[in-house]
Design a protein around this motif. Structure first.
Motif: not given
Length: 150
Positions: A1-2, A82-87, A120-132
């Motif tokens: 995820m970007l 263009s950075d990833t959320v992990e970055t 919010l992204a971790a809470k609302t997204r179930a896919s692994r593309t989002a943060l846990s």
């Protein structure tokens, strides 16, 4: 995820010559804890509500007499569209910041990413593309750890 997928684009900014009173009113009116300080569209600093409180306390002057430029941090940590959320998460943890301005390829301010956005992204997204939630908690712990003054 970007970063582009999560960032806020409704930006509230101020200039270095603005008074701290103007900046505080902007934060109050929009229920935000920080603003990006810009000159044209180029980021030159960050100002938090804590910066305002400390400036008022230390100077013992009214906010209208104090400038944003004298109280802002000019050491700005930012990310790119263009950075990833992990970055972004790594930068927040490494630099102990809760908010990151998002810049385009020309260094123009285009968005803002906060720890709140990550949570919010971790809470609302179930896919692994989002943060846990565990990853967000780890970042929050790093951001909240007091830094020793040298």
């Amino acid at each position: 995820m970007l970063v582009n997928d999560l960032m806020a684009t409704d930006l509230k900014t101020c200039g270095a010559r603005d008074s701290l009173l103007e900046a505080a009113e902007l934060m109050w009116d929009h229920d935000i804890g920080a603003v990006v300080v810009v000159d044209e569209h180029q980021v030159i600093g960050m100002l938090t509500d804590r910066d305002i409180a400390m400036a008022a306390f230390l100077s013992n002057l009214p906010l209208a007499q104090l400038s944003v430029g004298d109280s802002m941090s000019d050491q700005v940590v930012s990310v790119r569209l263009s950075d990833t959320v992990e970055t972004a998460e790594q930068k927040m943890a490494e630099h102990a910041v809760r908010r990151l301005p998002v810049l385009d390829e020309n260094d123009a301010l285009v968005g803002f990413l906060s720890l709140h956005d990550l949570a919010l992204a971790a809470k609302t997204r179930a896919s692994r593309t989002a943060l846990s939630m565990a990853e967000v908690a780890k970042t929050l712990q790093a951001v909240s750890t007091p830094r020793l003054q040298a």
